[in-house]
Enzyme design. Structure first.
Site, PDB file in Angstrom:
ATOM      1  N   HIS A  51       0.578  -1.245  -0.006  1.00  0.00           N
ATOM      2  CA  HIS A  51      -0.162  -0.054   0.044  1.00  0.00           C
ATOM      3  C   HIS A  51       0.807   1.335   0.055  1.00  0.00           C
ATOM      4  O   HIS A  51       0.575   2.221  -0.735  1.00  0.00           O
ATOM      5  CB  HIS A  51      -0.996   0.038   1.255  1.00  0.00           C
ATOM      6  CG  HIS A  51      -1.862  -1.233   1.295  1.00  0.00           C
ATOM      7  ND1 HIS A  51      -2.818  -1.348   0.685  1.00  0.00           N
ATOM      8  CD2 HIS A  51      -1.496  -2.037   2.166  1.00  0.00           C
ATOM      9  CE1 HIS A  51      -3.464  -2.585   0.927  1.00  0.00           C
ATOM     10  NE2 HIS A  51      -2.610  -3.096   1.826  1.00  0.00           N
ATOM     11  N   HIS A  79       4.933   6.608   7.424  1.00  0.00           N
ATOM     12  CA  HIS A  79       4.885   6.260   6.119  1.00  0.00           C
ATOM     13  C   HIS A  79       4.736   7.592   5.002  1.00  0.00           C
ATOM     14  O   HIS A  79       4.229   8.610   5.535  1.00  0.00           O
ATOM     15  CB  HIS A  79       3.739   5.346   6.069  1.00  0.00           C
ATOM     16  CG  HIS A  79       2.195   5.690   6.397  1.00  0.00           C
ATOM     17  ND1 HIS A  79       1.882   5.590   7.687  1.00  0.00           N
ATOM     18  CD2 HIS A  79       1.521   6.633   5.856  1.00  0.00           C
ATOM     19  CE1 HIS A  79       0.773   6.325   7.794  1.00  0.00           C
ATOM     20  NE2 HIS A  79       0.277   6.722   6.560  1.00  0.00           N
ATOM     21  N   HIS A  81       2.674   9.340   1.465  1.00  0.00           N
ATOM     22  CA  HIS A  81       1.602   9.428   0.546  1.00  0.00           C
ATOM     23  C   HIS A  81       2.037  10.244  -0.772  1.00  0.00           C
ATOM     24  O   HIS A  81       2.606  11.326  -0.391  1.00  0.00           O
ATOM     25  CB  HIS A  81       0.259  10.164   1.244  1.00  0.00           C
ATOM     26  CG  HIS A  81      -0.129   9.243   2.241  1.00  0.00           C
ATOM     27  ND1 HIS A  81      -1.016   8.068   2.054  1.00  0.00           N
ATOM     28  CD2 HIS A  81      -0.116   9.433   3.726  1.00  0.00           C
ATOM     29  CE1 HIS A  81      -1.508   7.852   3.221  1.00  0.00           C
ATOM     30  NE2 HIS A  81      -0.852   8.356   4.131  1.00  0.00           N
ATOM     31  N   GLU A  91      -2.452  13.771   1.003  1.00  0.00           N
ATOM     32  CA  GLU A  91      -3.679  13.254   1.312  1.00  0.00           C
ATOM     33  C   GLU A  91      -4.517  14.649   1.585  1.00  0.00           C
ATOM     34  O   GLU A  91      -5.727  15.056   0.980  1.00  0.00           O
ATOM     35  CB  GLU A  91      -3.920  12.431   2.266  1.00  0.00           C
ATOM     36  CG  GLU A  91      -3.182  11.102   2.008  1.00  0.00           C
ATOM     37  CD  GLU A  91      -3.884   9.996   2.702  1.00  0.00           C
ATOM     38  OE1 GLU A  91      -4.029  10.053   3.873  1.00  0.00           O
ATOM     39  OE2 GLU A  91      -4.553   9.081   2.309  1.00  0.00           O
ATOM     40  N   HIS A 104       3.061  10.785   7.298  1.00  0.00           N
ATOM     41  CA  HIS A 104       2.538  10.681   8.578  1.00  0.00           C
ATOM     42  C   HIS A 104       3.139   9.710   9.666  1.00  0.00           C
ATOM     43  O   HIS A 104       3.657   8.713   9.278  1.00  0.00           O
ATOM     44  CB  HIS A 104       1.319   9.882   8.190  1.00  0.00           C
ATOM     45  CG  HIS A 104       0.066  10.556   7.411  1.00  0.00           C
ATOM     46  ND1 HIS A 104      -0.774  10.035   6.610  1.00  0.00           N
ATOM     47  CD2 HIS A 104       0.011  11.860   7.378  1.00  0.00           C
ATOM     48  CE1 HIS A 104      -1.548  11.036   6.135  1.00  0.00           C
ATOM     49  NE2 HIS A 104      -1.128  12.193   6.515  1.00  0.00           N
ATOM     50  N   THR A 184      -7.687   7.000   6.903  1.00  0.00           N
ATOM     51  CA  THR A 184      -8.074   7.600   5.613  1.00  0.00           C
ATOM     52  C   THR A 184      -8.609   6.483   4.532  1.00  0.00           C
ATOM     53  O   THR A 184      -8.906   6.502   3.555  1.00  0.00           O
ATOM     54  CB  THR A 184      -6.939   8.469   4.915  1.00  0.00           C
ATOM     55  OG1 THR A 184      -5.662   7.688   5.106  1.00  0.00           O
ATOM     56  CG2 THR A 184      -6.623   9.687   6.011  1.00  0.00           C
ATOM     57  N   THR A 185      -8.509   5.320   5.266  1.00  0.00           N
ATOM     58  CA  THR A 185      -8.888   4.163   4.544  1.00  0.00           C
ATOM     59  C   THR A 185      -9.728   3.101   5.493  1.00  0.00           C
ATOM     60  O   THR A 185      -9.649   3.407   6.599  1.00  0.00           O
ATOM     61  CB  THR A 185      -7.929   3.409   3.996  1.00  0.00           C
ATOM     62  OG1 THR A 185      -6.823   3.098   4.760  1.00  0.00           O
ATOM     63  CG2 THR A 185      -6.936   4.221   2.621  1.00  0.00           C
TER      64      THR A 185
HETATM   65 ZN   LIG Z   1      -1.052   8.089   6.165  1.00  0.00          ZN
END
Ligand SMILES: [Zn+2]
Length: 222
Positions: A51, A79, A81, A91, A104, A184-185
């Site tokens: 991911h 991690h 994005h 994001e 993040h 967020t997921t």
């Molecule tokens: Zn994140």
């Protein structure tokens, strides 16, 4: 799969409208960072989880407290994005503007003992979000980025030398946006106290390009 939380009213990410932000100088004192500057022999684990690219901190003791957080939170992982183009990878956005990349740092509330237990609690998680801007070559991030070629495939991981997190984040951390949001997921638990910093992290375009090559890993966890 049915994820009832994803229809909630506190979903992330959001667009920060600076004109609508309420300034709260009494509540939002500076965050206190402990252990963030510590040099350690503990190795981090850099992994491609299919991911995103994630760095597990492997129980190196790094804590955040105060700053209106209400509790002490323990750093678990960080991690990234990013997107297909270097202008639109973050994001979150500020007044509609996206940044090339967003990092993040995920923390869990110490009272719950671990991330899994904390994840669905209202005060379970605190995530610090940092935006990147194209600029100077970032020698600190290079220590991570140059390992990316070793984790080209899903579930590959590699141990890397630990890096004091203070070296990765901006020097000025006084100005930030705060809101109560979610993962967020899916499962979208509304368990995240979000802190988004105003000060950006500079990174060279060629470094972001290495991330863009990992375009397939753009489905996100938190
Ligand atoms: Zn994140």
């Amino acid at each position: 799969m049915d994820y009832p939380h994803c229809g909630g009213v506190k979903q992330s990410p959001i667009d920060i409208r600076t004109g609508e932000v309420v300034v709260d100088p009494t509540h939002l004192a500076p965050i206190v960072f402990s252990g963030y500057d510590q040099v350690s022999n503990i190795q981090y684990t850099l992994e491609n989880n299919g991911h995103t690219v994630q760095v597990d901190l492997n129980d190196q003791k790094m804590l955040i407290s105060e700053g209106g957080l209400g509790s002490t939170f323990v750093a678990e992982q960080f991690h990234f994005h990013w997107g297909a183009a270097d202008t639109r990878g973050s994001e979150h956005s500020i007044n509609g503007r996206h940044y090339p990349m967003e990092m993040h740092i995920v923390h869990y509330n110490r009272r719950y003992g671990n991330l899994t237990t904390a994840m669905d609690k209202e005060d379970g998680l605190a995530v610090l979000g940092f935006f990147f801007e194209i600029g100077r070559f970032n020698v600190h991030f290079e220590q991570i980025i140059h390992h990316f070629k070793e984790i080209k495939y899903k579930n590959e991981n590699v141990p890397i030398h630990s890096i004091p997190l203070m070296e990765l984040i901006p020097a000025r951390l006084f100005n930030y946006f705060r809101y109560q949001g979610s993962l967020t997921t899916p499962p979208c638990y509304e368990s995240v106290t979000w802190t988004l910093f105003n000060e950006t992290i500079e990174i060279a375009e060629e470094q972001v390009c290495i991330l863009l090559k990992h375009r397939s890993m753009d489905v996100l966890i938190i």
